[in-house]
Scaffold this motif. Structure first.
Motif, PDB file in Angstrom:
ATOM      1  N   UNK A  88     -33.766  31.149 -16.267  1.00  0.00           N
ATOM      2  CA  UNK A  88     -34.903  32.067 -16.157  1.00  0.00           C
ATOM      3  C   UNK A  88     -34.775  32.921 -14.894  1.00  0.00           C
ATOM      4  N   UNK A 136     -34.608  36.915 -15.427  1.00  0.00           N
ATOM      5  CA  UNK A 136     -35.712  37.715 -14.917  1.00  0.00           C
ATOM      6  C   UNK A 136     -35.330  38.360 -13.583  1.00  0.00           C
ATOM      7  N   UNK A 137     -34.366  37.754 -12.865  1.00  0.00           N
ATOM      8  CA  UNK A 137     -33.919  38.323 -11.602  1.00  0.00           C
ATOM      9  C   UNK A 137     -34.975  38.236 -10.525  1.00  0.00           C
ATOM     10  N   UNK A 138     -35.777  37.171 -10.559  1.00  0.00           N
ATOM     11  CA  UNK A 138     -36.903  37.071  -9.643  1.00  0.00           C
ATOM     12  C   UNK A 138     -37.157  35.595  -9.357  1.00  0.00           C
ATOM     13  N   UNK A 139     -37.112  35.231  -8.073  1.00  0.00           N
ATOM     14  CA  UNK A 139     -37.256  33.809  -7.751  1.00  0.00           C
ATOM     15  C   UNK A 139     -38.707  33.336  -7.831  1.00  0.00           C
ATOM     16  N   UNK A 140     -39.637  34.256  -8.128  1.00  0.00           N
ATOM     17  CA  UNK A 140     -41.036  33.844  -8.267  1.00  0.00           C
ATOM     18  C   UNK A 140     -41.184  32.799  -9.371  1.00  0.00           C
ATOM     19  N   UNK A 141     -40.235  32.812 -10.323  1.00  0.00           N
ATOM     20  CA  UNK A 141     -40.275  31.851 -11.429  1.00  0.00           C
ATOM     21  C   UNK A 141     -40.220  30.418 -10.906  1.00  0.00           C
ATOM     22  N   UNK A 192     -41.815  29.033  -8.848  1.00  0.00           N
ATOM     23  CA  UNK A 192     -43.152  28.499  -8.623  1.00  0.00           C
ATOM     24  C   UNK A 192     -43.442  27.335  -9.590  1.00  0.00           C
ATOM     25  N   UNK A 193     -42.860  27.405 -10.771  1.00  0.00           N
ATOM     26  CA  UNK A 193     -43.088  26.369 -11.783  1.00  0.00           C
ATOM     27  C   UNK A 193     -42.295  25.099 -11.523  1.00  0.00           C
ATOM     28  N   UNK A 210     -36.662  43.289 -12.732  1.00  0.00           N
ATOM     29  CA  UNK A 210     -36.311  43.386 -11.303  1.00  0.00           C
ATOM     30  C   UNK A 210     -36.941  44.574 -10.570  1.00  0.00           C
ATOM     31  N   UNK A 247     -47.760  32.533 -10.543  1.00  0.00           N
ATOM     32  CA  UNK A 247     -46.938  33.481 -11.293  1.00  0.00           C
ATOM     33  C   UNK A 247     -47.137  33.342 -12.799  1.00  0.00           C
ATOM     34  N   UNK A 258     -40.763  35.852 -20.406  1.00  0.00           N
ATOM     35  CA  UNK A 258     -39.303  35.842 -20.366  1.00  0.00           C
ATOM     36  C   UNK A 258     -38.661  36.889 -21.285  1.00  0.00           C
TER      37      UNK A 258
END
Lengths: 164, 125
Positions: free
Chosen positions: A120, A124-129, A131-132, B44, B100, B104
């Motif tokens: 993921x 998504x290219x985003x480390x906010x994921x 959070x889960x 992004x 968040x 996906x």
């Protein structure tokens, strides 16, 4: 050989059904990706009673088939990354010979979710994921533990009757 | 596999349980304060930043997909999505910093931030 083909078909069908049943049981944690991991029962039984190659084949084929049947390209990618990482970890732990089915399955559950989360982050290219992450690790461990207990009971009872 | 749970398993499982308990405790301890705004990123790129204090319905049109984020009473929730699984719509409403919502298939990430530009950079990186 005929016997083996029949067995493999049977196990693939079983894994597919487990995956389908699992989709009918939502776990309302408000977080995506929390699943029971029922198909891992089939993978564990195969890993312990039949062989590594066969277990891996069923695991991957199951993911591809249910992806084409119920999912999409993305769900296949996520499932594959989780499934393959979890399989690798379970195989290593089992090969070490020090841990039993329950521990192997618990680690498998945790690493399944780590694999999915990693994919993921990549997509998504985003480390906010991330959070889960904590909730996914804990849910992976709990479901892995339960699945491990179930699989062990099944293997102890009928594992030695499965022969090609 | 004669004994169901051997000494090694007990050790392994207790260690795992302790580790996970620590992770959960850390998460609860460092839970963010109430956030001030949500940052929406699509594939992004930052799509937009919206204050949580103001009720709003944001249409996230990415060109290939359309999602809808509803901001109400200081919380944000995905209320529409044209992806097949609709997982983002089942995620709970977010209001605290770092919480968040992810879609996906459409590569949409909605994150709550505190408001300063520095924290925004850290999260979007």
């Amino acid at each position: 050989m005929k016997r083996k083909t029949a067995y493999m078909g049977l196990f693939l069908a079983l894994a597919l059904i487990c995956g389908y049943v699992e989709m009918l049981i939502p776990i309302p944690l408000g977080i995506p990706g929390v699943k029971l991991g029922l198909t891992n029962i089939v993978v564990l039984i195969m890993l312990y009673s039949i062989g590594v190659k066969e277990a891996f084949a069923i695991s991957v084929l199951r993911i591809l088939l249910s992806g084409f049947l119920f999912g999409n390209a993305f769900s296949i990618l996520y499932s594959l990354s989780g499934g393959i990482l979890s399989f690798a970890v379970m195989l290593l732990l089992k090969k070490s010979g020090r841990l039993g089915c329950i521990s192997v399955s618990t680690a498998g559950g945790i690493f399944h979710n780590i694999g999915q989360l990693g994919m993921a982050v990549l997509i998504v290219g985003n480390t906010a994921v991330l959070y889960y992450c904590p909730v996914l690790l804990v849910s992976g461990a709990l479901t892995g533990l339960l699945i491990g207990v179930l699989a062990q009971e099944i293997i102890l009872r009928i594992g030695d009757r499965i022969r090609f | 596999m004669h004994k169901r749970l051997q000494k090694n398993d007990v050790l392994f499982l207790s260690a795992t349980a302790l580790l996970l308990a620590a992770v959960l405790a850390a998460m609860l301890l460092f839970r963010g304060k109430s956030g001030k705004q949500v940052v929406i990123t699509v594939d992004r790129e930052v799509f937009g930043t919206y204050p949580l204090s103001q009720d709003n319905v944001v249409r996230i049109d990415t060109g290939t997909s359309v999602n809808e984020l509803t901001i109400e009473n200081g919380t944000a929730k995905m209320t529409e999505a044209d992806c097949p699984d609709k997982l983002c719509m089942h995620q709970k409403a977010i209001s605290r910093e770092r919480e968040t919502i992810v879609c996906l298939p459409n590569k949409i990430v909605v994150t709550v931030t505190g408001g300063g530009d520095s924290s925004l950079d850290a999260i979007v990186n």
